[in-house]
Design a protein around this motif. Structure first.
Motif, mmCIF file in Angstrom:
data_model
loop_
_atom_site.group_PDB
_atom_site.id
_atom_site.type_symbol
_atom_site.label_atom_id
_atom_site.label_comp_id
_atom_site.label_asym_id
_atom_site.label_seq_id
_atom_site.Cartn_x
_atom_site.Cartn_y
_atom_site.Cartn_z
ATOM 1 N N ARG A 65 143.072 -87.061 -33.662
ATOM 2 C CA ARG A 65 142.515 -88.245 -34.323
ATOM 3 C C ARG A 65 141.121 -87.884 -34.852
ATOM 4 O O ARG A 65 140.181 -87.698 -34.090
ATOM 5 N N SER A 66 140.973 -87.811 -36.147
ATOM 6 C CA SER A 66 139.723 -87.320 -36.752
ATOM 7 C C SER A 66 138.556 -88.274 -36.591
ATOM 8 O O SER A 66 137.411 -87.877 -36.725
ATOM 9 N N ALA A 67 138.803 -89.539 -36.324
ATOM 10 C CA ALA A 67 137.719 -90.513 -36.205
ATOM 11 C C ALA A 67 137.407 -90.853 -34.754
ATOM 12 O O ALA A 67 136.795 -91.876 -34.467
ATOM 13 N N VAL A 68 137.876 -90.011 -33.815
ATOM 14 C CA VAL A 68 137.628 -90.235 -32.398
ATOM 15 C C VAL A 68 136.851 -89.040 -31.854
ATOM 16 O O VAL A 68 137.244 -87.881 -32.049
ATOM 17 N N PHE A 69 135.728 -89.339 -31.174
ATOM 18 C CA PHE A 69 134.869 -88.278 -30.640
ATOM 19 C C PHE A 69 134.561 -88.587 -29.177
ATOM 20 O O PHE A 69 134.495 -89.751 -28.774
ATOM 21 N N GLU A 70 134.372 -87.517 -28.407
ATOM 22 C CA GLU A 70 134.102 -87.701 -26.986
ATOM 23 C C GLU A 70 132.743 -87.104 -26.649
ATOM 24 O O GLU A 70 132.437 -85.960 -27.044
ATOM 25 N N LEU A 71 131.940 -87.862 -25.944
ATOM 26 C CA LEU A 71 130.643 -87.391 -25.474
ATOM 27 C C LEU A 71 130.650 -87.330 -23.961
ATOM 28 O O LEU A 71 131.183 -88.227 -23.293
ATOM 29 N N VAL A 72 130.074 -86.268 -23.410
ATOM 30 C CA VAL A 72 129.898 -86.137 -21.969
ATOM 31 C C VAL A 72 128.399 -86.168 -21.705
ATOM 32 O O VAL A 72 127.651 -85.336 -22.255
ATOM 33 N N ARG A 73 127.986 -87.140 -20.905
ATOM 34 C CA ARG A 73 126.544 -87.274 -20.645
ATOM 35 C C ARG A 73 126.007 -86.020 -19.985
ATOM 36 O O ARG A 73 126.543 -85.532 -18.998
ATOM 37 N N GLY A 74 124.916 -85.497 -20.554
ATOM 38 C CA GLY A 74 124.331 -84.278 -20.041
ATOM 39 C C GLY A 74 123.526 -84.498 -18.777
ATOM 40 O O GLY A 74 123.267 -85.621 -18.348
ATOM 41 N N SER A 75 123.127 -83.396 -18.174
ATOM 42 C CA SER A 75 122.315 -83.445 -16.965
ATOM 43 C C SER A 75 120.987 -84.120 -17.259
ATOM 44 O O SER A 75 120.451 -84.036 -18.357
ATOM 45 N N ALA A 76 120.445 -84.803 -16.247
ATOM 46 C CA ALA A 76 119.144 -85.461 -16.410
ATOM 47 C C ALA A 76 118.069 -84.462 -16.790
ATOM 48 O O ALA A 76 117.074 -84.792 -17.431
ATOM 49 N N ASP A 77 118.291 -83.184 -16.408
ATOM 50 C CA ASP A 77 117.300 -82.166 -16.711
ATOM 51 C C ASP A 77 117.213 -81.881 -18.202
ATOM 52 O O ASP A 77 116.234 -81.325 -18.684
#
Length: 400
Positions: A65-77
């Motif tokens: 699906r070209s209009a769907v993206f996934e983000l993974v929250r990065g480390s607080a650092d």
């Protein structure tokens, strides 16, 4: 995509604020948590990828699906606020004794991001500038501001017309007051620019003090020109006396010379002028100015009392400042002779020998009142009576 938080941006693009919704969604999940972003903006993927890389979050696209993206929250650092610190607390209790220069212009209590310009505020020690009375004095000052256009009835006329020679005396005294207020605005303005913004109550108080003096300059000038077009005289000795105030770089000593001794003496002078004013305008403006000046004196005394508790050498420094200024002015003429004569004329109110004698005596009483006031304030700062009397006698003959 189980366990992921969905976020539909619709057709909102990053150029119109989409990042706010993305950032909010990520803050709602723990580090390592996922947010699935969908949207119809054609550039969403490009902008989202760049934004995620800059903020330290992982970005992936959906293979089907070209209009769907996934983000993974990065480390607080990797958060841009890593290494940030609180600039104390917002209230008076949150003041730190020695705020670092890296806090610069950050609001007290703010979370200060690492990096950024280093402030150049050399007055960065709480004990060098502080007075516990400062917050209350600022609150009073803010509430007590007055507008020269409405606080003074400039059309008010005396019951008896002011004779021309008495009017000339008023003009001369007003000219002298303007001259002194011009020095009194420069000193707090110069100190204000050097105080670390962390001590904002002191900054605010100095700013209002400068505003007070600006207002005094306006009303005294306006009164001088109320019935004519020329100001009075300005003596070299008077200007030399005021120049020594501008030359003192130390915060406490400058405050002492200007607010405690100089403006303290002016309280008696303004009361004298209100009492002997030949017209309601003069009486009104000197009354209003005296209220402002009393606040300036109160801060100066409170600051130096605070200083005296932490610095046992302060009395010696204050004495040295008085003597240094006296030595610098010993060969000058002191008070403008035209000002002295004008004060006598105002107090006399008439040209009979008896009235002039009465006016002269009133000016001598003014000198005594100024001396008594200086002695009392010096005593509050820890000087014994005999030393207070000695130091008061060394104060400039120009009053300020």
């Amino acid at each position: 995509m189980t366990g992921s938080a969905p976020l539909d941006l619709g057709f909102l693009g990053f150029e119109r604020g989409a990042h706010l919704l993305v950032d909010r969604a990520l803050r709602a999940v723990p580090v390592g948590g996922r947010v699935v972003v969908t949207g119809g903006d054609p550039a969403l993927g490009v902008h989202l990828r760049a934004w995620a890389r800059r903020r330290g979050h992982r970005f992936t696209t959906s293979p089907d699906r070209s209009a769907v993206f996934e983000l993974v929250r990065g480390s607080a650092d990797t958060d841009r606020w890593a290494g940030a610190e609180r600039a104390g607390g917002p209230g008076v209790d949150g003041i730190v004794a020695r705020p670092p220069a890296r806090w610069g212009l950050a609001a007290r209590g703010a979370l200060v991001e690492a990096g950024g310009p280093v402030g150049r505020f050399d007055l960065d020690d709480r004990d060098v500038v502080w007075a516990d009375l400062a917050p209350r004095l600022y609150a009073h000052a803010a509430a007590a501001q007055w507008d020269p256009a409405t606080a003074v009835d400039w059309d008010a006329r005396p019951e008896v017309p002011v004779p021309p020679d008495v009017e000339a005396a008023v003009v001369q005294v007003m000219t002298y007051l303007v001259e002194n207020e011009q020095a009194a605005i420069v000193v707090p303005a110069g100190l204000l620019a050097r105080v670390h913004p962390h001590f904002r109550e002191v900054q605010q108080l100095l700013a209002v003090q400068a505003a007070d003096e600006a207002r005094h300059m306006e009303v005294f000038t306006r009164r001088a020109l109320l019935h004519g077009t020329e100001m009075g005289t300005s003596s070299a000795g008077g200007r030399s006396s005021l120049a020594t105030l501008l030359a003192e770089p130390d915060f406490s000593l400058a405050t002492f010379l200007l607010s405690v001794l100089g403006e303290g003496s002016f309280l008696a002078l303004l009361a004298f002028l209100e009492r002997h004013a030949p017209d309601p305008v003069t009486a009104r403006i000197t009354h209003l100015a005296r209220i402002d000046e009393a606040r300036h004196v109160a801060f100066g005394v409170a600051h130096l009392e605070h200083q005296s508790h932490r610095d046992p050498t302060l009395p010696g420094k204050l004495r040295a400042a008085i003597e240094r200024r006296h030595d610098a002015l010993v060969d000058t003429a002191g008070l403008n002779a035209d000002v002295f004569d004008a004060l006598v004329v105002l107090a006399a109110g008439d040209w009979t020998p008896e009235a002039v004698a009465r006016g002269y005596d009133a000016v001598q009483d003014l000198h005594h009142a100024m001396d008594d006031g200086r002695r009392q304030r010096l005593a509050r700062l820890g000087f014994p009576p005999d030393e207070a009397a000695e130091l008061s006698a060394l104060h400039t003959r120009n009053f300020m």
